[in-house]
Design a protein around this motif. Structure first.
Motif, PDB file in Angstrom:
ATOM      1  N   ALA A 182       0.831  -1.207   0.000  1.00 33.46           N
ATOM      2  CA  ALA A 182       0.000   0.000   0.000  1.00 33.46           C
ATOM      3  C   ALA A 182       0.866   1.258   0.000  1.00 33.46           C
ATOM      4  N   LEU A 183       1.911   1.273   0.825  1.00 26.70           N
ATOM      5  CA  LEU A 183       2.808   2.430   0.882  1.00 26.70           C
ATOM      6  C   LEU A 183       3.603   2.582  -0.414  1.00 26.70           C
ATOM      7  N   HIS A 184       3.952   1.436  -1.023  1.00 27.12           N
ATOM      8  CA  HIS A 184       4.648   1.479  -2.316  1.00 27.12           C
ATOM      9  C   HIS A 184       3.768   2.134  -3.379  1.00 27.12           C
ATOM     10  N   LEU A 185       2.501   1.713  -3.444  1.00 28.65           N
ATOM     11  CA  LEU A 185       1.574   2.295  -4.419  1.00 28.65           C
ATOM     12  C   LEU A 185       1.365   3.788  -4.166  1.00 28.65           C
ATOM     13  N   LEU A 186       1.381   4.150  -2.903  1.00 27.30           N
ATOM     14  CA  LEU A 186       1.180   5.545  -2.530  1.00 27.30           C
ATOM     15  C   LEU A 186       2.323   6.428  -3.029  1.00 27.30           C
ATOM     16  N   LYS A 187       3.513   5.838  -3.115  1.00 25.95           N
ATOM     17  CA  LYS A 187       4.684   6.597  -3.558  1.00 25.95           C
ATOM     18  C   LYS A 187       4.768   6.734  -5.080  1.00 25.95           C
ATOM     19  N   GLN A 188       4.040   5.842  -5.777  1.00 30.75           N
ATOM     20  CA  GLN A 188       4.088   5.864  -7.243  1.00 30.75           C
ATOM     21  C   GLN A 188       3.274   7.022  -7.803  1.00 30.75           C
ATOM     22  N   LYS A 189       3.519   7.297  -9.081  1.00 26.58           N
ATOM     23  CA  LYS A 189       2.714   8.318  -9.757  1.00 26.58           C
ATOM     24  C   LYS A 189       1.268   7.831  -9.847  1.00 26.58           C
ATOM     25  N   GLU A 190       0.346   8.739  -9.877  1.00 31.65           N
ATOM     26  CA  GLU A 190      -1.073   8.394  -9.826  1.00 31.65           C
ATOM     27  C   GLU A 190      -1.497   7.481 -10.967  1.00 31.65           C
ATOM     28  N   ASN A 191      -0.895   7.668 -12.149  1.00 27.77           N
ATOM     29  CA  ASN A 191      -1.288   6.859 -13.304  1.00 27.77           C
ATOM     30  C   ASN A 191      -0.909   5.385 -13.136  1.00 27.77           C
ATOM     31  N   VAL A 192       0.138   5.110 -12.312  1.00 26.29           N
ATOM     32  CA  VAL A 192       0.541   3.719 -12.062  1.00 26.29           C
ATOM     33  C   VAL A 192      -0.569   2.983 -11.318  1.00 26.29           C
ATOM     34  N   THR A 193      -1.104   3.624 -10.288  1.00 21.95           N
ATOM     35  CA  THR A 193      -2.199   3.030  -9.521  1.00 21.95           C
ATOM     36  C   THR A 193      -3.449   2.907 -10.363  1.00 21.95           C
ATOM     37  N   GLU A 194      -3.683   3.904 -11.205  1.00 17.71           N
ATOM     38  CA  GLU A 194      -4.861   3.868 -12.071  1.00 17.71           C
ATOM     39  C   GLU A 194      -4.779   2.710 -13.059  1.00 17.71           C
ATOM     40  N   GLU A 195      -3.597   2.463 -13.627  1.00 15.66           N
ATOM     41  CA  GLU A 195      -3.419   1.366 -14.582  1.00 15.66           C
ATOM     42  C   GLU A 195      -3.615   0.017 -13.894  1.00 15.66           C
ATOM     43  N   LEU A 196      -3.101  -0.091 -12.671  1.00 17.03           N
ATOM     44  CA  LEU A 196      -3.283  -1.327 -11.898  1.00 17.03           C
ATOM     45  C   LEU A 196      -4.764  -1.567 -11.629  1.00 17.03           C
ATOM     46  N   THR A 197      -5.462  -0.511 -11.236  1.00 21.35           N
ATOM     47  CA  THR A 197      -6.894  -0.622 -10.955  1.00 21.35           C
ATOM     48  C   THR A 197      -7.672  -1.024 -12.198  1.00 21.35           C
ATOM     49  N   LYS A 198      -7.350  -0.398 -13.333  1.00 22.65           N
ATOM     50  CA  LYS A 198      -8.020  -0.720 -14.598  1.00 22.65           C
ATOM     51  C   LYS A 198      -7.768  -2.165 -15.004  1.00 22.65           C
ATOM     52  N   SER A 199      -6.525  -2.601 -14.801  1.00 22.75           N
ATOM     53  CA  SER A 199      -6.164  -3.967 -15.161  1.00 22.75           C
ATOM     54  C   SER A 199      -6.936  -4.985 -14.328  1.00 22.75           C
ATOM     55  N   LEU A 200      -7.065  -4.723 -13.031  1.00 20.92           N
ATOM     56  CA  LEU A 200      -7.782  -5.638 -12.145  1.00 20.92           C
ATOM     57  C   LEU A 200      -9.275  -5.655 -12.448  1.00 20.92           C
ATOM     58  N   LEU A 201      -9.840  -4.485 -12.743  1.00 14.98           N
ATOM     59  CA  LEU A 201     -11.264  -4.411 -13.087  1.00 14.98           C
ATOM     60  C   LEU A 201     -11.538  -5.133 -14.396  1.00 14.98           C
ATOM     61  N   SER A 202     -10.641  -4.960 -15.366  1.00 15.72           N
ATOM     62  CA  SER A 202     -10.786  -5.637 -16.659  1.00 15.72           C
ATOM     63  C   SER A 202     -10.675  -7.143 -16.489  1.00 15.72           C
ATOM     64  N   LEU A 203      -9.734  -7.569 -15.635  1.00  8.91           N
ATOM     65  CA  LEU A 203      -9.574  -8.995 -15.349  1.00  8.91           C
ATOM     66  C   LEU A 203     -10.862  -9.585 -14.807  1.00  8.91           C
ATOM     67  N   ARG A 204     -11.473  -8.858 -13.869  1.00  5.08           N
ATOM     68  CA  ARG A 204     -12.680  -9.360 -13.209  1.00  5.08           C
ATOM     69  C   ARG A 204     -13.899  -9.364 -14.126  1.00  5.08           C
ATOM     70  N   LYS A 205     -14.006  -8.350 -14.971  1.00  5.51           N
ATOM     71  CA  LYS A 205     -15.210  -8.189 -15.792  1.00  5.51           C
ATOM     72  C   LYS A 205     -15.134  -8.899 -17.139  1.00  5.51           C
ATOM     73  N   ASP A 206     -13.941  -8.933 -17.730  1.00  6.77           N
ATOM     74  CA  ASP A 206     -13.835  -9.374 -19.129  1.00  6.77           C
ATOM     75  C   ASP A 206     -13.270 -10.781 -19.315  1.00  6.77           C
ATOM     76  N   ILE A 207     -12.706 -11.366 -18.258  1.00 10.03           N
ATOM     77  CA  ILE A 207     -12.133 -12.705 -18.420  1.00 10.03           C
ATOM     78  C   ILE A 207     -13.236 -13.712 -18.735  1.00 10.03           C
ATOM     79  N   LYS A 208     -12.913 -14.652 -19.603  1.00  7.88           N
ATOM     80  CA  LYS A 208     -13.866 -15.698 -19.974  1.00  7.88           C
ATOM     81  C   LYS A 208     -13.292 -17.058 -19.592  1.00  7.88           C
ATOM     82  N   TYR A 209     -14.144 -18.062 -19.639  1.00 10.30           N
ATOM     83  CA  TYR A 209     -13.708 -19.442 -19.425  1.00 10.30           C
ATOM     84  C   TYR A 209     -14.024 -20.232 -20.688  1.00 10.30           C
ATOM     85  N   CYS A 210     -13.030 -20.976 -21.145  1.00  7.08           N
ATOM     86  CA  CYS A 210     -13.175 -21.741 -22.378  1.00  7.08           C
ATOM     87  C   CYS A 210     -14.387 -22.669 -22.293  1.00  7.08           C
ATOM     88  N   GLY A 211     -15.200 -22.641 -23.318  1.00  7.46           N
ATOM     89  CA  GLY A 211     -16.399 -23.468 -23.356  1.00  7.46           C
ATOM     90  C   GLY A 211     -16.109 -24.942 -23.567  1.00  7.46           C
TER      91      GLY A 211
END
Length: 206
Positions: free
Chosen positions: A30-59
């Protein structure tokens, strides 16, 4: 653990929910993320949200995928007559990283465990049976490899699947269980050592 900020405390509580991460490690992250530039945290957040919403399972095999059919099942160079049955997705990744297997997979999503209330109907076993029964003539399944845990639950699942596959008359094999490379016999458990003796292979000096 005392926190200087309620926001830090909430972040630490959420991060520490991840497997293998305690409160101290979560605080460092948490402290590491706090020290990073804001866009780094935003990209991580976007990546995690995309992972959760867009991932599929092979039929087909139930592996994680970006589309309805995963890249392994869609691969033209895979050996389509062999299916390796695994407990979960990390097992697929582990086997793929060996570069020693070129067949297909089937992810069960667990193993039979009466204690935990997990029965055959809770797993993707019926999907495996249907997959084999409906395989086209030019892609007929010739072998099923059971790569399940060397536990009572894993053995129970292997036994159940083997009985279900009997009607198809196909080869059913299991991955070898034995002494790891660099392992000392003195420190090997009796079950593993016994299986290693029973499943011994020919030794060649050539």
């Amino acid at each position: 653990m005392n926190f200087p900020s309620k926001l830090i405390e909430e972040a630490v509580n959420e991060i520490s929910r991840l497997p293998g991460i305690g409160k101290k490690t979560a605080l460092r992250l948490a402290l590491h993320l706090l020290k990073q530039k804001e866009n780094v945290t935003e990209e991580l957040t976007k990546s995690l949200l995309s992972l959760r919403k867009d991932i599929k399972y092979c039929g087909i095999c139930h592996n994680i995928s970006d589309s309805d059919v995963c890249s392994i099942c869609a691969g033209k160079r895979r050996e389509r007559g062999i299916i390796c049955v695994v407990e979960d997705i990390p097992d697929v990744l582990a086997i793929e990283n060996t570069s020693q297997y070129n067949g297909l997979y089937h992810v069960l999503g667990g193993v039979i465990s009466p204690i935990q209330g997990i029965g055959p109907d809770d797993l993707k076993i019926e999907s495996l049976i249907n997959r084999i029964a409906q395989s086209p003539e030019n892609e007929k399944v010739k072998e099923v490899i059971l790569a399940l845990p060397a536990t009572m639950e894993g053995d129970t699942t292997s036994f159940f699947i083997t009985r279900r596959l009997k009607e198809f008359g196909i080869k059913v094999s299991t991955i070898a269980r034995g002494i790891p490379v660099g392992g000392e016999l003195e420190y090997t458990d009796e079950v593993t050592l016994g299986r290693s003796i029973l499943t011994r292979v020919n030794y060649s000096a050539e």
